[in-house]
Design a protein around this motif. Structure first.
Motif, PDB file in Angstrom:
ATOM      1  N   LYS A 162       0.828  -1.203   0.000  1.00 10.78           N
ATOM      2  CA  LYS A 162       0.000   0.000   0.000  1.00 10.78           C
ATOM      3  C   LYS A 162       0.867   1.260   0.000  1.00 10.78           C
ATOM      4  O   LYS A 162       0.596   2.247  -0.708  1.00 10.78           O
ATOM      5  N   GLU A 163       1.916   1.233   0.797  1.00 12.25           N
ATOM      6  CA  GLU A 163       2.836   2.384   0.833  1.00 12.25           C
ATOM      7  C   GLU A 163       3.544   2.593  -0.501  1.00 12.25           C
ATOM      8  O   GLU A 163       3.715   3.722  -0.958  1.00 12.25           O
ATOM      9  N   ASN A 164       3.950   1.480  -1.145  1.00 13.94           N
ATOM     10  CA  ASN A 164       4.599   1.586  -2.454  1.00 13.94           C
ATOM     11  C   ASN A 164       3.656   2.169  -3.500  1.00 13.94           C
ATOM     12  O   ASN A 164       4.067   2.953  -4.365  1.00 13.94           O
ATOM     13  N   ASN A 165       2.392   1.782  -3.456  1.00 17.75           N
ATOM     14  CA  ASN A 165       1.427   2.341  -4.398  1.00 17.75           C
ATOM     15  C   ASN A 165       1.294   3.850  -4.219  1.00 17.75           C
ATOM     16  O   ASN A 165       1.208   4.603  -5.205  1.00 17.75           O
ATOM     17  N   THR A 166       1.293   4.284  -2.947  1.00 18.55           N
ATOM     18  CA  THR A 166       1.228   5.725  -2.684  1.00 18.55           C
ATOM     19  C   THR A 166       2.466   6.447  -3.216  1.00 18.55           C
ATOM     20  O   THR A 166       2.385   7.526  -3.817  1.00 18.55           O
ATOM     21  N   LEU A 167       3.625   5.813  -3.009  1.00 20.74           N
ATOM     22  CA  LEU A 167       4.876   6.424  -3.507  1.00 20.74           C
ATOM     23  C   LEU A 167       4.897   6.486  -5.031  1.00 20.74           C
ATOM     24  O   LEU A 167       5.369   7.484  -5.611  1.00 20.74           O
ATOM     25  N   ARG A 168       4.406   5.463  -5.693  1.00 22.91           N
ATOM     26  CA  ARG A 168       4.385   5.472  -7.166  1.00 22.91           C
ATOM     27  C   ARG A 168       3.442   6.565  -7.690  1.00 22.91           C
ATOM     28  O   ARG A 168       3.726   7.214  -8.696  1.00 22.91           O
ATOM     29  N   GLN A 169       2.315   6.758  -7.025  1.00 21.25           N
ATOM     30  CA  GLN A 169       1.405   7.819  -7.435  1.00 21.25           C
ATOM     31  C   GLN A 169       2.064   9.190  -7.270  1.00 21.25           C
ATOM     32  O   GLN A 169       1.926  10.080  -8.126  1.00 21.25           O
ATOM     33  N   GLU A 170       2.767   9.352  -6.150  1.00 20.10           N
ATOM     34  CA  GLU A 170       3.497  10.611  -5.939  1.00 20.10           C
ATOM     35  C   GLU A 170       4.592  10.803  -6.985  1.00 20.10           C
ATOM     36  O   GLU A 170       4.821  11.911  -7.478  1.00 20.10           O
ATOM     37  N   GLN A 171       5.232   9.694  -7.337  1.00 19.40           N
ATOM     38  CA  GLN A 171       6.287   9.760  -8.358  1.00 19.40           C
ATOM     39  C   GLN A 171       5.718  10.155  -9.711  1.00 19.40           C
ATOM     40  O   GLN A 171       6.297  10.967 -10.435  1.00 19.40           O
ATOM     41  N   GLN A 172       4.595   9.610 -10.081  1.00 21.54           N
ATOM     42  CA  GLN A 172       3.953   9.960 -11.346  1.00 21.54           C
ATOM     43  C   GLN A 172       3.533  11.434 -11.369  1.00 21.54           C
ATOM     44  O   GLN A 172       3.665  12.116 -12.388  1.00 21.54           O
ATOM     45  N   ALA A 173       3.020  11.903 -10.217  1.00 21.71           N
ATOM     46  CA  ALA A 173       2.622  13.312 -10.150  1.00 21.71           C
ATOM     47  C   ALA A 173       3.822  14.234 -10.347  1.00 21.71           C
ATOM     48  O   ALA A 173       3.748  15.257 -11.048  1.00 21.71           O
ATOM     49  N   LEU A 174       4.953  13.872  -9.723  1.00 18.69           N
ATOM     50  CA  LEU A 174       6.175  14.681  -9.900  1.00 18.69           C
ATOM     51  C   LEU A 174       6.653  14.656 -11.356  1.00 18.69           C
ATOM     52  O   LEU A 174       7.101  15.680 -11.894  1.00 18.69           O
ATOM     53  N   ALA A 175       6.566  13.487 -11.992  1.00 21.12           N
ATOM     54  CA  ALA A 175       6.987  13.390 -13.389  1.00 21.12           C
ATOM     55  C   ALA A 175       6.110  14.253 -14.292  1.00 21.12           C
ATOM     56  O   ALA A 175       6.593  14.892 -15.240  1.00 21.12           O
ATOM     57  N   ILE A 176       4.789  14.274 -13.993  1.00 20.07           N
ATOM     58  CA  ILE A 176       3.882  15.103 -14.791  1.00 20.07           C
ATOM     59  C   ILE A 176       4.201  16.589 -14.605  1.00 20.07           C
ATOM     60  O   ILE A 176       4.233  17.369 -15.564  1.00 20.07           O
ATOM     61  N   GLU A 177       4.462  17.006 -13.354  1.00 24.40           N
ATOM     62  CA  GLU A 177       4.835  18.400 -13.103  1.00 24.40           C
ATOM     63  C   GLU A 177       6.134  18.759 -13.813  1.00 24.40           C
ATOM     64  O   GLU A 177       6.288  19.860 -14.353  1.00 24.40           O
ATOM     65  N   ARG A 178       7.116  17.862 -13.788  1.00 22.97           N
ATOM     66  CA  ARG A 178       8.396  18.110 -14.475  1.00 22.97           C
ATOM     67  C   ARG A 178       8.198  18.279 -15.972  1.00 22.97           C
ATOM     68  O   ARG A 178       8.764  19.184 -16.595  1.00 22.97           O
ATOM     69  N   ASP A 179       7.377  17.388 -16.541  1.00 25.66           N
ATOM     70  CA  ASP A 179       7.180  17.454 -17.989  1.00 25.66           C
ATOM     71  C   ASP A 179       6.339  18.645 -18.404  1.00 25.66           C
ATOM     72  O   ASP A 179       6.381  19.059 -19.577  1.00 25.66           O
ATOM     73  N   ASN A 180       5.556  19.212 -17.468  1.00 26.55           N
ATOM     74  CA  ASN A 180       4.714  20.365 -17.797  1.00 26.55           C
ATOM     75  C   ASN A 180       5.421  21.700 -17.586  1.00 26.55           C
ATOM     76  O   ASN A 180       4.803  22.754 -17.790  1.00 26.55           O
ATOM     77  N   LEU A 181       6.681  21.661 -17.176  1.00 28.65           N
ATOM     78  CA  LEU A 181       7.427  22.911 -17.037  1.00 28.65           C
ATOM     79  C   LEU A 181       7.551  23.593 -18.398  1.00 28.65           C
ATOM     80  O   LEU A 181       7.739  22.942 -19.424  1.00 28.65           O
TER      81      LEU A 181
END
Length: 347
Positions: A162-181
């Motif tokens: 469950k914790e890993n799933n939360t971390l992966r979601q956070e990781q995807q959100a960061l990747a989306i923010e990076r790519d939207n710069l």
């Protein structure tokens, strides 16, 4: 008729060519002044000192190009010691100008590089956060394997997944923010610097310094070329006005009736000129107003050496045919009617 060989193959440049030359010269001089100002104005923040240093930069730039103009003028007068002194003065000012241009262009390229660096630093922050999450997920996977060995799947492994799933979601959100710069467009100069660094296998800073020095020297040589071109053209125009050959438009209407015999007259005159002594040719050219009363004009018109012209003018001066003005220019008095050569009979 006798034509000067140089004038037979070249005429003064037209208005369009000269306007183009003046435009290129003005633009290159202005660019050189601006780049020097960028360096000199950064020396001190005090308004008075900035004004003084800015004026110094403008004086150096204008003095440099005037010195180069003087190099051409003194070379044309065969004043070689004076030409060397003007050339030395130009080289000193050119070195200062190139240094100012290097500083100015380097400052401009550094500012362009700063925008790229700021954007890249933001991307690097996101990448570091994503990598930290990857490491945390890896640690959780190791812990999950321990729980599996201890047969605590229901309690420990489920919580870690469950914790890993939360971390992966956070990781995807960061990747989306990076790519939207917002993408910062890489300028042509920065792209050129990167390409040079890659091609020459050197650091980008070394490639940037080499490019800046090359552009600064090229700008100085470009401006100096057009300044020299203007000086050469002005000298040629002056010679062209003083040495313009006699044409049929120069005859009076009464003399134009003999136009049918001009070709025969030209051939006869050329043969007669060749048979005359240099002194007689000079007398004939001066008395017929074909050339101004100066050594340079006579030398150019009749293709005589400097020594021959000196001897001719010494003889003319001794005989009272010419005299010297207060400004050391010669004045033509003409020859007596008995000494003048009879004109060729055209009829």
């Amino acid at each position: 008729m006798l034509y000067n060989q140089d004038l037979a193959v070249r005429f003064p440049k037209g208005k369009f060519a000269m306007w183009s030359v003046y435009s290129f010269t003005g633009a290159s001089i202005l660019a050189s002044i601006v780049f020097s100002l960028l360096l000199f104005l950064s020396i001190d923040d005090d308004p008075l000192m900035r004004l003084l240093f800015g004026g110094l930069a403008v004086i150096f730039e204008l003095g440099k190009f005037f010195a180069w103009y003087e190099v051409g003028e003194r070379h044309a007068r065969r004043n070689y010691p004076g030409m060397l002194s003007a050339l030395g003065f130009y080289l000193v000012l050119a070195a200062i100008s190139i240094g100012g241009s290097v500083g100015g262009i380097n400052s401009a390229t550094n500012k362009a590089q700063e925008h790229v660096n700021v954007q890249q630093s933001k991307v690097n922050v996101y990448n570091m956060q994503i990598q930290a999450i990857d490491k945390q997920i890896a640690l959780n996977d190791v812990a999950a394997e321990k729980y599996i060995e201890m047969e605590r799947i229901a309690s420990g492994v489920a919580r870690i997944q469950k914790e890993n799933n939360t971390l992966r979601q956070e990781q995807q959100a960061l990747a989306i923010e990076r790519d939207n710069l917002p993408v910062v467009g890489q300028g042509s100069v920065i792209g050129l610097i990167d390409s040079l660094a890659t091609f020459l296998n050197i650091k980008a800073s070394s490639a940037q310094l080499g490019l800046v020095i090359f552009l600064s020297i090229l700008l100085d040589f470009f401006a100096a070329f057009f300044v020299g071109l203007i000086g050469e053209e002005n000298r040629f125009r002056h010679q062209f006005r003083n040495m313009e050959p006699l044409t049929i438009e120069g005859f009076s209407p009464a003399e134009s009736a003999t136009a049918g015999l001009l070709s025969h007259f030209d051939d006869t005159e050329i043969v007669a000129e060749v048979e005359k002594t240099p002194y007689e040719q000079a007398i004939h050219a001066l008395s017929s107003n074909r050339v101004n009363c100066s050594k340079r004009a006579v030398s150019k018109h009749l293709n005589f050496s400097s020594d021959e012209v000196d001897d001719i003018f010494k003889k003319l001066f001794d005989e009272g045919i010419v005299s010297k003005k207060a400004n050391n220019h010669y004045q033509w008095h003409g020859v007596k009617e008995t000494e003048a050569e009879p004109e060729a009979d055209l009829v």
